[in-house]
Structures are given as structure tokens and as C-alpha cells.
Design an enzyme around this catalytic site. Structure first.
Site, short mmCIF file in Angstrom:
data_model
loop_
_atom_site.label_atom_id
_atom_site.label_comp_id
_atom_site.label_asym_id
_atom_site.label_seq_id
_atom_site.Cartn_x
_atom_site.Cartn_y
_atom_site.Cartn_z
N LYS A 66 104.38 52.77 57.32
CA LYS A 66 103.43 53.22 58.44
C LYS A 66 102.58 54.37 58.09
O LYS A 66 103.04 55.37 57.31
CB LYS A 66 104.42 53.93 59.60
CG LYS A 66 103.81 53.96 60.82
CD LYS A 66 103.71 52.68 61.62
CE LYS A 66 102.97 52.92 63.12
NZ LYS A 66 101.60 52.87 62.68
N LYS A 90 107.36 62.25 56.46
CA LYS A 90 107.23 62.73 57.95
C LYS A 90 108.12 61.45 58.86
O LYS A 90 108.43 62.14 59.70
CB LYS A 90 105.65 62.45 58.19
CG LYS A 90 105.32 62.82 59.52
CD LYS A 90 103.82 62.26 59.93
CE LYS A 90 102.71 63.13 59.10
NZ LYS A 90 101.50 62.89 59.30
N LYS A 102 99.23 54.79 53.29
CA LYS A 102 98.12 55.35 54.02
C LYS A 102 97.27 54.71 53.31
O LYS A 102 97.36 54.08 52.32
CB LYS A 102 98.08 57.04 53.59
CG LYS A 102 97.03 57.89 54.27
CD LYS A 102 97.60 58.21 55.75
CE LYS A 102 96.64 59.10 56.33
NZ LYS A 102 97.55 59.88 57.38
N THR A 185 99.18 63.35 68.73
CA THR A 185 99.39 64.35 68.01
C THR A 185 99.09 65.59 68.29
O THR A 185 99.89 66.44 67.99
CB THR A 185 98.55 63.86 66.76
OG1 THR A 185 98.51 62.33 66.68
CG2 THR A 185 98.67 64.57 65.42
N ASN A 216 90.11 64.34 67.20
CA ASN A 216 90.93 63.90 68.01
C ASN A 216 92.29 64.72 67.97
O ASN A 216 92.55 65.43 69.21
CB ASN A 216 91.75 62.39 67.55
CG ASN A 216 92.98 62.02 68.12
OD1 ASN A 216 93.92 62.53 68.09
ND2 ASN A 216 92.79 60.98 69.02
N SER A 293 103.20 56.38 67.95
CA SER A 293 102.90 54.97 67.09
C SER A 293 104.15 54.09 67.12
O SER A 293 104.14 53.09 67.47
CB SER A 293 102.27 55.06 65.75
OG SER A 293 100.82 55.47 65.90
N1 LIG Z 1 94.65 60.95 64.46
C1 LIG Z 1 96.10 61.07 64.32
O1 LIG Z 1 96.79 60.77 65.17
C2 LIG Z 1 96.62 62.01 63.26
C3 LIG Z 1 95.93 62.74 62.47
N2 LIG Z 1 96.64 63.45 61.59
C4 LIG Z 1 95.63 64.44 60.64
O2 LIG Z 1 94.71 65.29 61.38
C5 LIG Z 1 93.47 65.70 60.75
C6 LIG Z 1 92.57 65.24 61.80
O3 LIG Z 1 92.44 64.14 62.02
P1 LIG Z 1 91.84 63.48 63.48
O4 LIG Z 1 91.91 64.42 64.49
O5 LIG Z 1 92.44 62.13 63.85
O6 LIG Z 1 90.31 63.14 62.86
P2 LIG Z 1 88.92 63.06 63.46
O7 LIG Z 1 87.98 62.43 62.59
O8 LIG Z 1 89.12 62.76 65.03
O9 LIG Z 1 88.54 64.65 63.52
C7 LIG Z 1 88.28 65.34 62.12
C8 LIG Z 1 87.76 66.72 62.54
O10 LIG Z 1 87.65 67.59 61.69
C9 LIG Z 1 86.56 68.32 61.25
N3 LIG Z 1 86.43 68.75 60.07
C10 LIG Z 1 86.32 67.98 58.91
N4 LIG Z 1 86.46 68.73 57.67
C11 LIG Z 1 86.48 69.95 58.26
C12 LIG Z 1 86.63 71.42 57.61
N5 LIG Z 1 86.76 71.71 56.05
N6 LIG Z 1 86.88 72.03 58.36
C13 LIG Z 1 86.69 72.34 59.88
N7 LIG Z 1 86.79 71.20 60.17
C14 LIG Z 1 86.58 70.06 59.60
C15 LIG Z 1 85.61 66.96 61.65
O11 LIG Z 1 84.27 67.76 61.76
C16 LIG Z 1 86.21 66.68 63.19
O12 LIG Z 1 85.76 67.29 64.23
C17 LIG Z 1 93.61 64.71 59.46
O13 LIG Z 1 94.26 65.57 58.28
C18 LIG Z 1 94.73 63.67 59.70
O14 LIG Z 1 95.03 63.15 58.79
C19 LIG Z 1 97.89 63.86 61.51
C20 LIG Z 1 98.54 62.96 62.21
C21 LIG Z 1 97.99 62.03 63.11
O1 LIG Z 2 100.40 56.62 63.83
C1 LIG Z 2 100.46 56.24 62.67
O2 LIG Z 2 101.46 55.49 62.23
C2 LIG Z 2 100.03 57.19 61.43
C3 LIG Z 2 99.43 58.52 61.82
C4 LIG Z 2 98.87 59.46 60.50
O3 LIG Z 2 98.26 58.65 59.86
C5 LIG Z 2 99.55 60.48 60.14
O4 LIG Z 2 100.65 60.92 60.77
O5 LIG Z 2 99.15 61.33 59.18
#
Ligand SMILES: NC(=O)C1=CN([C@@H]2O[C@H](COP(=O)(O)OP(=O)(O)OC[C@H]3O[C@@H](n4cnc5c(N)ncnc54)[C@H](O)[C@@H]3O)[C@@H](O)[C@H]2O)C=CC1
Ligand SMILES: O=C(O)CCC(=O)C(=O)O
Length: 359
Positions: A66, A90, A102, A185, A216, A293
Site C-alpha cells: 500500500k 508505517k 510507493k 492525513t 493537501n 485508505s
Molecule cells: N496526501 C496524503 O494523504 C499523504 C501525504 N503524505 C506526505 O505529505 C507530504 C505532502 O503531500 P500532499 O499534501 O499530499 O502533497 P500536495 O501536492 O497536495 O502538496 C505539497 C505542498 O508542498 C509544497 N512544497 C513542496 N516543496 C516544498 C518545500 N521545499 N518547502 C515548503 N513547501 C513545499 C508544495 O508547494 C505544496 O503546497 C508529502 O511528503 C507526502 O508524501 C503523507 C501521508 C499521506
Molecule cells: O493512503 C495510502 O494508501 C498511502 C498514503 C501515502 O502514500 C503515505 O502515507 O505516504
């Protein structure tokens, strides 16, 4: 230090604390399968563009693999490998019946039109459809992807295998997505922060929050902190800085909640720890996303949709329970929260691996 070197180092440290046999350690470290595919698509202007896509399936001892799929210009196999491994620990920390994987495509989604993104997602799905599946490997959104991306994967996968909503999570609600997944998240980050602060005799309402990353996860976390009386004093986006050995000494925060994956490298980790900064590690702090999820996958398999209240109530229960389990490991092994989480996750996967055997 690249993400894979850093993640391997944390894993090896945990394996040493647990006294794992070196053969088992090696078996847990090496990924189950690494997939690399060429994805060529016609662009809107008629020219051809070629991208490289990856899906790294790290471990399936505890269940189907996953993890998310990210679209980002810096996606490379080492980084995806590290993120896949982090998913394995995790899901074990969260005590949900999955392994870890991933995926990613090296592209800049902001430079592609919607129809180009759709074609790219469909081509990627065509290349990996026989290696993912409801009981094999279940993708989800990550950086640069969202519920629409999951809808395209679901549609393309279903052309080969019949209607299969449980093959991806983080889908639109109208296609079998779960209520609460989009915020999950960030909400999980909020519950994790609440649990950590309570331990230190503090609460959300008397704390200030600086949030790095405002997509997000960051935006939902900010909303929950604000709604519960926390003061969100700073938000940085892609133009902001990273944490590293040059600037770690300047960080003034007393607590760092790793809502992103692998946001602190081990050198910075050491500097911050010496300064007394408490770090809540990624494999616990952001596990709310994969936990919901899991609820989505369960709902799809049951063919029954849960109320949002139930989703959030169960999420809180899982987050609290994992925090308690991490604290127990910290006490047992006299280690910090990162190693508490790593030893918890690695130990659960090691036990499952030993029980299954190698024959
Ligand atoms: N979406 C999810 O359900 C999950 C996401 N994550 C992790 O959380 C993090 C964010 O993911 P999402 O919010 O989904 O992505 P997203 O694409 O919705 O947002 C990412 C954000 O980070 C910003 N960003 C990129 N590089 C940056 C930097 N150097 N400094 C400050 N801001 C920066 C971007 O401009 C954007 O606003 C990633 O590391 C992802 O792997 C972890 C668990 C679940
Ligand atoms: O929701 C999922 O299955 C995975 C989310 C994810 O990529 C993460 O936790 O980093």
C-alpha cells in the site's frame, strides 16, 4: 545524504536495537519488486513526450502492499524506494493489515494539461495493471496526485480486470471513495499532535504552529489546529526552505511534527535532538492518510459506506493506540520517538515474516 541512505540507516539502527538476525535484516531491507516503465504520450500540440514511472513494492508480509503515487520532477528510484520502505513500517505502526509500496512519475504536473495528465496516468496504469490489485498492491494519492488521478487509474485498471473500486484508495466519493479520506492525513496529524502535547502538559490552544508545505496535508492540518484554538503563525510553500544540517541549528520550534515523508535528514535529526527538540516521526505522524485508505478499502470490500463520524472516530482510535504502542517501545528500549516508531514497525514486520517462513 539521500533519502534511501537515510531510511536504511534508521532501519539498521532499529534492527540493532531489536537484535534482529542479519539474514532477516537483509531480507527486510531489500524490496520485494522494483518496477520501472517508460510512459510515452502525445502532448496536446501533437509532439511526443516520454516520462519514466516507478512502482516499488517493498514488503507484503503483513498484507497487500500500500502506498501513494507521486508526480514530481525530482522523482527518482532511490527516493521511491525509501518512501516504499517507510510505507512498510508505517502500516505496521498503524496496525493495519498492509505492507508497503510507493510509486511515482518524474514529471511536473503543473506543466501538463488535464488531458495530458489523464493520458499519462492511463499509460502508467496499462504498464503496471497486472502487478497491482485489490489483494496485491493498492495505490493512493501523494504529492502532485489527487482523487481525479485515482479515478483514471480505477477506470483504466477496470478495463482489464472488471469494475474494481478497491484497487485504489483516495478516490472521489462518487466512485466509492471514503468520506473523510481527503482530510484524513491532516486530521491524523492533528490527533498525533494532540497526543504528544498532552504528554508534555500542553494543548493545541496554547501553541503556535508554523506549517511547511500547504497542499493537501498542510492545509487540512492548519484548519484543524486553527479550529481548536492553535495559532497558525507561518506557512511556507514550494518557495520555502528545507531542513538540513546548515539551518537545523536555527530552528526555534520545541516540537516538530513530520506531516510529510522523510522531511528531516539524520544529520539534522541529531542536531535538533541535541537542542532538545521533540520530533514526532513521519511513519506515525502522517499515518492518518493510509489508515483512512484502509477504511476505504474495507468499505469497498464490504460494499457498505460508513458515516464520516465513524471514519473520524476510528481514525482517532487508531492514532491514539499507535501513540501508546510507540511510547511503550521508547520505554522498553530507552530510545526517542523515531526509534520507538521504527522498532515498533520493524518488529511487527519481522514477526510476520518469521511466522510465514521462507519455504
Ligand atoms: N496526501 C496524503 O494523504 C499523504 C501525504 N503524505 C506526505 O505529505 C507530504 C505532502 O503531500 P500532499 O499534501 O499530499 O502533497 P500536495 O501536492 O497536495 O502538496 C505539497 C505542498 O508542498 C509544497 N512544497 C513542496 N516543496 C516544498 C518545500 N521545499 N518547502 C515548503 N513547501 C513545499 C508544495 O508547494 C505544496 O503546497 C508529502 O511528503 C507526502 O508524501 C503523507 C501521508 C499521506
Ligand atoms: O493512503 C495510502 O494508501 C498511502 C498514503 C501515502 O502514500 C503515505 O502515507 O505516504
Amino acid at each position: 545524504m539521500n533519502a534511501l541512505t537515510a531510511t536504511n540507516r534508521n532501519f539498521r539502527y532499529a534492527a540493532r536495537i531489536l537484535g534482529l538476525d542479519s539474514k532477516l535484516e537483509r531480507s527486510l531491507l531489500i524490496p520485494f519488486r522494483e518496477i520501472k516503465v517508460e510512459c510515452s504520450i502525445p502532448k496536446d500540440d501533437g509532439s511526443l513526450a516520454t516520462f519514466v514511472g516507478f512502482r516499488i513494492q517493498h514488503d507484503n508480509a503483513r498484507g497487500p502492499m500500500k502506498g501513494g503515487i507521486r508526480y514530481h520532477p525530482e522523482v527518482d528510484p532511490d527516493e521511491v524506494n525509501a518512501l516504499a520502505q517507510l510505507m512498510t513500517w508505517k502500516t505496521a505502526v498503524a496496525a493495519i493489515p498492509y505492507g508497503g509500496a510507493k510509486g511515482g512519475i518524474g514529471c511536473n504536473p503543473r506543466e501538463l494539461s488535464m488531458s495530458e495528465l489523464e493520458r499519462l496516468t492511463r499509460v502508467f496504469t496499462q504498464k503496471i495493471h497486472d502487478l497491482i490489485g485489490i489483494h496485491r498492491d493498492v495505490p493512493a494519492p501523494d504529492m502532485g496526485t489527487n482523487s481525479q488521478t485515482m479515478a483514471w487509474i480505477l477506470d483504466e485498471y477496470s478495463k482489464f480486470h472488471g469494475h474494481s473500486p478497491a484497487v485504489v484508495t483516495g478516490k472521489p466519493i462518487d466512485l466509492g471513495g471514503s468520506l473523510g479520506r481527503e482530510a484524513a492525513t491532516g486530521l491524523g496529524v492533528f490527533f498525533a499532535t494532540e497526543a504528544l502535547l498532552a504528554e508534555h502538559g500542553k494543548s493545541i490552544s496554547n501553541m503556535k504552529f508554523a506549517i511547511q508545505g500547504f497542499g493537501n496535508v498542510g492545509s487540512w492540518a492548519a484548519k484543524f489546529f486553527h479550529e481548536h484554538g492553535g495559532k497558525v503563525v507561518a506557512v511556507s510553500d514550494i518557495t520555502g526552505g528545507v531542513l538540513n544540517k546548515e539551518n537545523a541549528a536555527d530552528v526555534k520550534a520545541k516540537f516538530i511534527i513530520e506531516a510529510a515523508n522523510h522531511p528531516t535528514d539524520p544529520e539534522a535529526d541529531e542536531i535538533l535532538s541535541k537542542k532538545g527538540v521533540v520530533i514526532l516521526p513521519d511513519i506515525y505522524a502522517n499515518s492518518g492518510g493510509v489508515t483512512v485508505s484502509y477504511f476505504e478499502w474495507v468499505q469497498n470490500i464490504q460494499g457498505f459506506m460508513w458515516e464520516e463520524e465513524k471514519v473520524n472516530h476510528e481514525l482517532k482510535r487508531y492514532m491514539m493506540s499507535a501513540f501508546k504502542d510507540i511510547k511503550t517501545m521508547c520505554q522498553t528500549h530507552n530510545c526517542n520517538l523515531r526509534m520507538g516508531a521504527f522498532t515498533l514497525g520493524v518488529n511487527r514486520v519481522a514477526q510476520a515474516t518469521l511466522l510465514r517462513g521462507w519455504e
